[in-house]
Design an enzyme around this catalytic site. Sequence first.
Site, PDB file in Angstrom:
ATOM      1  N   GLU A  45      24.101  21.747 -13.981  1.00 11.99           N
ATOM      2  CA  GLU A  45      24.177  22.025 -12.545  1.00 11.99           C
ATOM      3  C   GLU A  45      23.877  23.504 -12.340  1.00 11.99           C
ATOM      4  O   GLU A  45      23.923  24.301 -13.277  1.00 11.99           O
ATOM      5  CB  GLU A  45      25.579  21.669 -12.028  1.00 11.99           C
ATOM      6  N   LYS A 205     -15.133   8.319  -6.457  1.00 10.07           N
ATOM      7  CA  LYS A 205     -14.220   8.362  -7.615  1.00 10.07           C
ATOM      8  C   LYS A 205     -13.425   7.062  -7.697  1.00 10.07           C
ATOM      9  O   LYS A 205     -12.936   6.568  -6.700  1.00 10.07           O
ATOM     10  CB  LYS A 205     -13.258   9.541  -7.433  1.00 10.07           C
ATOM     11  N   ASP A 234     -11.270  20.731  -4.024  1.00 11.32           N
ATOM     12  CA  ASP A 234     -10.171  19.756  -3.927  1.00 11.32           C
ATOM     13  C   ASP A 234      -8.917  20.484  -3.455  1.00 11.32           C
ATOM     14  O   ASP A 234      -8.882  21.716  -3.444  1.00 11.32           O
ATOM     15  CB  ASP A 234      -9.926  19.138  -5.315  1.00 11.32           C
TER      16      ASP A 234
HETATM   17  C1  R5P Z   1      -5.974  13.279  -5.260  1.00 12.09           C
HETATM   18  O1  R5P Z   1      -5.919  12.618  -4.241  1.00 12.09           O
HETATM   19  C2  R5P Z   1      -5.917  14.774  -5.248  1.00 12.09           C
HETATM   20  O2  R5P Z   1      -6.614  15.294  -4.154  1.00 12.09           O
HETATM   21  C3  R5P Z   1      -6.487  15.362  -6.537  1.00 12.09           C
HETATM   22  O3  R5P Z   1      -7.855  15.010  -6.653  1.00 12.09           O
HETATM   23  C4  R5P Z   1      -5.774  14.817  -7.758  1.00 12.09           C
HETATM   24  O4  R5P Z   1      -4.400  14.800  -7.543  1.00 12.09           O
HETATM   25  C5  R5P Z   1      -6.057  15.667  -8.985  1.00 12.09           C
HETATM   26  O5  R5P Z   1      -5.356  15.130 -10.070  1.00 12.09           O
HETATM   27  P1  R5P Z   1      -5.880  15.274 -11.564  1.00 12.09           P
HETATM   28  O6  R5P Z   1      -6.231  16.726 -11.746  1.00 12.09           O
HETATM   29  O7  R5P Z   1      -4.703  14.860 -12.409  1.00 12.09           O
HETATM   30  O8  R5P Z   1      -7.049  14.377 -11.729  1.00 12.09           O
END
Ligand code: R5P
Length: 338
Positions: A45, A205, A234
């Site tokens: 904790e 994707k 992203d």
């Molecule tokens: C997904 O919807 C997010 O926008 C990212 O593309 C995703 O979370 C990236 O995750 P990772 O790097 O594990 O592929």
Amino acid sequence: MTDQKKIHILAAEYMTDLTSKVHQRLEDNGFLYAALEYVNFASKEVKPRIPVTVRMEHTYLFQSLYHPTPNDAMIKLLLTNDALSRSSAEKITLVLPYMSYLRQDRKDESRVPISARVMADIIQTNPKVEKVITLDMHSDQEQGFYRISLDNLPGAWVLADYFEKKYGPDLSDLVVVSPDYGGTKRARDFARYLDGRDEIGVMEKRRSGDRAQKVETLGYQGPSVVGKNVVLYDDMIDTGGSIISATKALQSFGAKKVYAVASHGLFSPPNADLTAEERLRKAGMQVVVTNSIPRSEEYQREHGDWLTMLPLDEMLAKAVLETSKPGGSVSSLFAGRK
Ligand code: R5P
């Protein structure tokens, strides 16, 4: 001081570097700074402690929601809010550059929670919490989970500046690409920030594999990337699977150099022998993120060959100053670009 009252900027653990830099920019305006203290019990904790008086003050609490773990960090945030409220703070503005659980924003299968909504509910249980300042939530609609005021700052502001300085003034050799359909608006907003353009590319994707961690990238629609530099944009890089697949595909379509660009660099260990960092380095990635997830200077030096981290302190200082003024407007900060 903007409203004649004392204003404290408080840094939770892992946030002292970023928060003290924000404070340095605001010191002349009379803002005060303190770092939280913690008592860690053998039972695991924890007890956060505010080391200064905050009676009747507007307090800004900077908290990481990723370190040491998202769940641990959330408990610490709630306990700190309680400590502030029992210390008679007038009001609390939470500065949460990265908010955890935002990807779980809908029921995507039977019998699962909408975790982003649950987190929003518990953050707002303390009535002294009057505002949240954050950066690039996973989807714009999530702002609707909050009944209190929320400023969702665009990471693109910092990230676009970087590419403008690197390649400007002529950015025609640069193509902006979203790694999936869900990120199209985000990538287009970035492109508009960059040089006012609307045209972007989009990857298709499809996810596969255990815990949805393996990613397969299938196709591309948009302007030709042959011989071009690409900004693959992203909101976050988690294990790195998405951007590594997308980068490989773009290279096979003839792209010159691909930059994987995101507001949040989580770099969580994938279910594999390599760490996310090792995987990204091995794949020859060039990654550009903000420091919404704080990292030590040593970490940044160690990973400087593939990773660029852009500081948020200037943008956050402007947001803090603006929100501390009666009637201040954060959106006015971004009105001038392009
Ligand atoms: C997904 O919807 C997010 O926008 C990212 O593309 C995703 O979370 C990236 O995750 P990772 O790097 O594990 O592929």
